[in-house]
Design a protein around this motif. Structure first.
Motif, short mmCIF file in Angstrom:
data_model
loop_
_atom_site.label_atom_id
_atom_site.label_comp_id
_atom_site.label_asym_id
_atom_site.label_seq_id
_atom_site.Cartn_x
_atom_site.Cartn_y
_atom_site.Cartn_z
N VAL A 192 1.89 -13.33 -61.76
CA VAL A 192 1.95 -14.01 -60.46
C VAL A 192 2.51 -13.05 -59.40
O VAL A 192 1.96 -12.94 -58.29
CB VAL A 192 2.82 -15.28 -60.54
N LYS A 193 3.57 -12.34 -59.75
CA LYS A 193 4.17 -11.38 -58.82
C LYS A 193 3.18 -10.27 -58.47
O LYS A 193 3.05 -9.87 -57.30
CB LYS A 193 5.43 -10.78 -59.45
N GLY A 221 -7.43 -4.62 -57.88
CA GLY A 221 -7.81 -5.45 -56.74
C GLY A 221 -8.77 -6.57 -57.03
O GLY A 221 -9.39 -7.12 -56.11
N LYS A 222 -8.92 -6.94 -58.32
CA LYS A 222 -9.83 -8.03 -58.68
C LYS A 222 -9.08 -9.35 -58.77
O LYS A 222 -7.95 -9.40 -59.26
CB LYS A 222 -10.51 -7.75 -60.03
N SER A 223 -9.72 -10.42 -58.32
CA SER A 223 -9.19 -11.75 -58.57
C SER A 223 -9.41 -12.07 -60.04
O SER A 223 -10.30 -11.52 -60.69
CB SER A 223 -9.88 -12.78 -57.68
N VAL A 224 -8.60 -13.01 -60.57
CA VAL A 224 -8.64 -13.28 -62.01
C VAL A 224 -8.59 -14.78 -62.30
O VAL A 224 -7.74 -15.50 -61.77
CB VAL A 224 -7.46 -12.59 -62.74
N ASN A 284 -2.47 -9.27 -53.28
CA ASN A 284 -3.16 -10.28 -52.45
C ASN A 284 -4.49 -10.71 -53.05
O ASN A 284 -5.52 -10.75 -52.37
CB ASN A 284 -3.37 -9.76 -51.03
N VAL A 285 -4.47 -11.04 -54.35
CA VAL A 285 -5.68 -11.51 -55.02
C VAL A 285 -5.42 -12.88 -55.66
O VAL A 285 -4.28 -13.27 -55.90
CB VAL A 285 -6.16 -10.52 -56.11
#
Length: 268
Positions: free
Chosen positions: A116-117, A96-99, A123-124
């Motif tokens: 990307v998928k 669940g972390k944005s990257v 939802n990040v």
């Protein structure tokens, strides 16, 4: 994500990788309002602790999985060697972390598409760290292009080169470490054309030079965007990269009514 005492949004960063590029990124984050580095992870705990001590980071981990599980990390910067980008980013996204992943995002288009998928499914936020896009000079140049100040851009000319010694111990020339000029610096000259036309080329011609280690050290690319049947102006890119010699390092947007020159190409 949390709020600072002043009410501004605060993003807590975790750093994957303890090399020079991660160190440079942490220094840069020090100038970003609302950014706070809370953790670092490396392939060994000792390296992570050394990096944490150097940059006054409160938490150090000996695995990327552990960092991805940390509750006080909102977004992860992936600054590992190229072949590790996919697994590191995948691990962070899964938790669940944005990257923000250093370029190149992955070693193959298939890996990039999978990330990307996965990011959409969780939802990040996911982005490749192509810093050139954000330099004020580049932003201004592209604004001028969109405003039609130089007419239709018909040709992009871009080069990037520096002199280096061929050695299998060097990350630049070791295939197991993701070496090769195209992935390391060729990506910048290709991006210069993508910035202005925003699509994939319809025709690609290229020649390059492969060193004894198996890695490419230099190359010349000719890209064609669109076809004559489209009815628009020509759109051609002439691109050069080299890890064997210092080049002029310029990006030139040639328009029907003028031109824009940026230098150095990757960080004007």
């Amino acid at each position: 994500m949390s709020s600072s005492s002043a009410g501004a949004r605060e993003f807590r960063w975790g750093i994957m990788g303890s090399g020079l590029i991660s160190s440079d990124f942490v220094h840069a984050l020090g100038h970003v309002p609302g950014a706070r580095v809370t953790a670092v992870a490396a392939r060994s705990l000792s390296k992570a602790k050394e990096f944490a001590a150097k940059h006054s980071i409160p938490a150090a981990f000996g695995s990327y999985e552990d960092l991805s599980r940390a509750a006080d990390v909102d977004i992860v910067y992936v600054g590992t060697i190229h072949p590790a980008h996919f697994e590191c980013a995948k691990t962070a996204i899964t938790h669940g972390k944005s990257v923000l992943c250093e370029k190149p995002m992955c070693m193959t288009a298939t890996e990039a598409a999978a990330l990307v998928k996965l990011a959409k499914a969780h939802n990040v936020f996911l982005m490749e760290g192509m810093w050139t896009r954000f330099f004020p000079a580049v932003v201004s140049a592209l604004d001028l292009v969109r405003e039609g100040k130089i007419g239709d851009v018909v040709e992009v000319i871009s080069d990037f080169g520096f002199a280096s010694k061929v050695s299998e111990s060097s990350r630049l020339y070791n295939l197991d470490m993701g070496g090769g000029g195209l992935l390391d610096i060729g990506i910048y000259v290709i991006a210069s054309a993508a910035f202005v036309w925003g699509c994939e080329p319809v025709d690609v011609r290229a020649v390059g030079w492969r060193e004894p280690t198996g890695a490419d050290s230099c190359g010349v690319l000719a890209l064609k965007y669109g076809t004559e049947a489209d009815g628009g102006p020509p759109r051609i890119a002439s691109l050069t990269y080299s890890m064997r010699t210092l080049t002029k390092e310029r990006t030139i947007y040639q328009g029907t009514r003028g031109k824009i020159t940026l230098r150095p190409s990757h960080c004007p």
